[in-house]
Design an enzyme around this catalytic site. Structure first.
Site, PDB file in Angstrom:
ATOM      1  N   ARG A  78      46.196  52.931  47.732  1.00  0.00           N
ATOM      2  CA  ARG A  78      45.770  52.986  46.126  1.00  0.00           C
ATOM      3  C   ARG A  78      45.749  51.615  45.714  1.00  0.00           C
ATOM      4  NH1 ARG A  78      50.347  54.547  42.744  1.00  0.00           N
ATOM      5  NH2 ARG A  78      50.172  52.469  41.921  1.00  0.00           N
ATOM      6  N   HIS A 135      48.491  53.980  39.321  1.00  0.00           N
ATOM      7  CA  HIS A 135      48.696  55.348  39.750  1.00  0.00           C
ATOM      8  C   HIS A 135      47.792  56.244  38.679  1.00  0.00           C
ATOM      9  CE1 HIS A 135      50.663  59.237  40.365  1.00  0.00           C
ATOM     10  NE2 HIS A 135      50.999  59.224  38.935  1.00  0.00           N
ATOM     11  N   TYR A 139      55.612  46.975  39.774  1.00  0.00           N
ATOM     12  CA  TYR A 139      56.380  47.353  40.875  1.00  0.00           C
ATOM     13  C   TYR A 139      55.738  46.798  42.081  1.00  0.00           C
ATOM     14  CZ  TYR A 139      53.202  51.349  40.647  1.00  0.00           C
ATOM     15  OH  TYR A 139      52.250  52.025  40.352  1.00  0.00           O
TER      16      TYR A 139
HETATM   17  C1  LIG Z   1      56.039  68.572  40.121  1.00  0.00           C
HETATM   18  C2  LIG Z   1      55.796  67.474  39.653  1.00  0.00           C
HETATM   19  N1  LIG Z   1      56.857  66.509  39.236  1.00  0.00           N
HETATM   20  C3  LIG Z   1      56.455  65.184  39.058  1.00  0.00           C
HETATM   21  C4  LIG Z   1      55.297  65.003  38.569  1.00  0.00           C
HETATM   22  C5  LIG Z   1      54.953  63.408  38.078  1.00  0.00           C
HETATM   23  N2  LIG Z   1      54.141  62.823  39.167  1.00  0.00           N
HETATM   24  C6  LIG Z   1      52.708  62.638  39.125  1.00  0.00           C
HETATM   25  S1  LIG Z   1      51.927  62.226  40.387  1.00  0.00           S
HETATM   26  C7  LIG Z   1      53.581  61.927  40.957  1.00  0.00           C
HETATM   27  C8  LIG Z   1      53.559  61.184  42.173  1.00  0.00           C
HETATM   28  C9  LIG Z   1      52.752  61.749  43.373  1.00  0.00           C
HETATM   29  O1  LIG Z   1      52.568  61.084  44.419  1.00  0.00           O
HETATM   30  P1  LIG Z   1      51.790  61.366  45.530  1.00  0.00           P
HETATM   31  O2  LIG Z   1      51.945  62.647  46.056  1.00  0.00           O
HETATM   32  O3  LIG Z   1      51.876  60.517  46.538  1.00  0.00           O
HETATM   33  O4  LIG Z   1      50.421  61.260  44.929  1.00  0.00           O
HETATM   34  P2  LIG Z   1      49.627  60.214  44.494  1.00  0.00           P
HETATM   35  O5  LIG Z   1      49.517  59.895  43.012  1.00  0.00           O
HETATM   36  O6  LIG Z   1      49.930  58.883  45.083  1.00  0.00           O
HETATM   37  O7  LIG Z   1      48.252  60.380  44.880  1.00  0.00           O
HETATM   38  C10 LIG Z   1      54.666  62.270  40.182  1.00  0.00           C
HETATM   39  C11 LIG Z   1      56.050  62.352  40.485  1.00  0.00           C
HETATM   40  C12 LIG Z   1      54.472  65.982  38.677  1.00  0.00           C
HETATM   41  N3  LIG Z   1      52.841  65.685  38.124  1.00  0.00           N
HETATM   42  N4  LIG Z   1      54.685  67.121  39.066  1.00  0.00           N
END
Ligand SMILES: Cc1ncc(C[n+]2csc(CCOP(=O)(O)OP(=O)(O)O)c2C)c(N)n1
Ligand SMILES: [Mg+2]
Length: 377
Positions: free
Chosen positions: A277, A281, A290
């Site tokens: 990425r 985020h 970070y």
């Molecule tokens: C069930 C849930 N818990 C927490 C969140 C907050 N949240 C949004 S994205 C994220 C991290 C996701 O990481 P990843 O699966 O690696 O996907 P990326 O964002 O890197 O594409 C979190 C914790 C959420 N959207 N849904």
């Protein structure tokens, strides 16, 4: 004394001792594949589709379009005209590789970072902007109507993919559900349960992990100590593999194999696509808090668009004029979509109440009336 009765001490024969050496009962391996190295050199013979210039140019165009869409969406958010948005900068090869391996009748279950796949499948940039602008009409796609909407809760669409796969199996339809999620989602029970159930029922589901090494501020090293995420397939008894997720050819080739196998009744498959990425985020994040700038700049050397362009140029399939024309085309397409989005009147305030209940409970009906009154309707 009969000869067999003796008082003589018989030599004690050494009893064969049971061998309790731990023995391997199963062995596994996870394969990694790539066709283009980060500089765009072919490291092995390309699959058939990648020998066709038009196919490669279509993949290239789709990645450029996705990146342009991203940039516009971020700009709209920064100027207060879009909601929070999750950019896929640097990850374009994963959604494009996946979507280009699917058939129109298959069903995509995307997470929130897969707009490249949605665009490929005919969802318009206008619809996507509508969705990210907070208007649910953006999920009522004119094309690919059975594809699922963006899933913002992490990993909760994985069990839904199992449901879709089960429906296909019960109806004897030769279709495949393709579910995409991030590295962070692989730590969720939803994903483990989905992989397991898809394995038990041998469903036509392909799971793709878009491993961008970060889950917001949590690096992969703190997500899991597993060597790969693809090996999570092993616990579920299904096939798993890893691909270079910045090589669109590798992603498409792996997903094509998995989709063909699933369509033929061969069961589910898990593909881990390794990417990075490059952006924040979401627009609500500041990644410089970070992770170091040097980590990010090193990763720019591996990004997927320059990689494919370098290959196309060195193969004599692409030149400066092609590039200029393409950039002009995608800019027009995205600017038009943004204009249409900005010119769309918001939905009425009452619509927030209208699509969950067949008949509204009294307290919500009261709120609906109050909201309409406040809006002067
Ligand atoms: C069930 C849930 N818990 C927490 C969140 C907050 N949240 C949004 S994205 C994220 C991290 C996701 O990481 P990843 O699966 O690696 O996907 P990326 O964002 O890197 O594409 C979190 C914790 C959420 N959207 N849904
Ligand atoms: Mg991630």
């Amino acid at each position: 004394m009969p000869p067999f009765e003796t008082t003589e001490e018989l030599p004690v024969l050494a009893e064969p001792r049971p061998v309790w050496m731990p023995a391997a009962v199963a062995r596994f391996e996870i394969r990694y594949s790539r066709f283009l190295d980060p500089k765009g050199n072919a490291v092995r013979p390309l699959p058939d589709f990648a020998r066709d210039r038009d196919e490669l140019v279509a993949l290239y165009r789709a990645m450029v379009l996705a990146r342009r869409f991203d940039a516009k969406a971020v700009a709209l958010q920064r100027t207060g005209r879009l909601g929070t948005f999750a950019s896929a900068l640097g990850q374009e090869a994963v959604p494009i590789g996946v979507a280009s391996a699917m058939r129109a009748e298959d069903v995509l279950l995307p997470s929130f970072r897969e707009h490249g796949a949605q665009l490929w499948r005919g969802v318009s940039p206008f619809e996507l902007l509508l969705f990210w602008g907070g208007d649910e009409r953006g999920s009522d796609f004119a094309e690919s109507r059975e594809d699922f909407p963006v899933c913002v809760p992490v990993g909760t669409h994985a069990p839904h993919a199992v449901g879709v796969g089960l429906a296909f199996k019960l109806r004897r339809e030769k279709r495949v559900a393709v579910c995409m999620f991030g590295d962070g989602a692989t730590s969720k029970g939803d994903v483990a349960e989905a992989l397991n159930a898809a394995g038990v029922w041998q469903l036509p589901v392909v799971f793709v992990i878009n491993n961008n090494r970060w889950a917001i501020s949590l690096p992969l090293s703190q997500q899991t100590t597993a060597e790969t995420l693809a090996q999570k397939a092993i616990a579920a008894g299904i096939d798993g593999e890893q691909v270079d997720g910045n090589d669109v050819i590798a992603v498409r080739e792996a997903v094509s194999r998995a989709v063909a196998k699933a369509r033929a009744g061969g069961g589910p498959h898990l593909i881990e696509a390794l990417t990075y990425r490059l952006g924040d985020h979401t627009t609500a994040d500041d990644a410089s808090r970070y992770r170091s700038g040097s980590e990010v700049s090193a990763r720019w050397a591996e990004e997927p668009i320059a990689r494919l362009r370098n290959y196309l140029v060195s193969a004599g399939m692409w030149g400066k004029a092609d590039e200029e024309r393409l950039l002009a085309d995608v800019t027009v397409a995205i600017e038009r979509a943004a204009e249409t989005y900005l010119g769309t009147l918001p939905q009425g305030v009452e619509t927030i109440f209208d699509f969950t209940y067949q008949s509204l409970p009294k307290d919500l009906a009261d709120q609906r009336r109050a909201a309409l009154e406040q809006a002067g309707k």
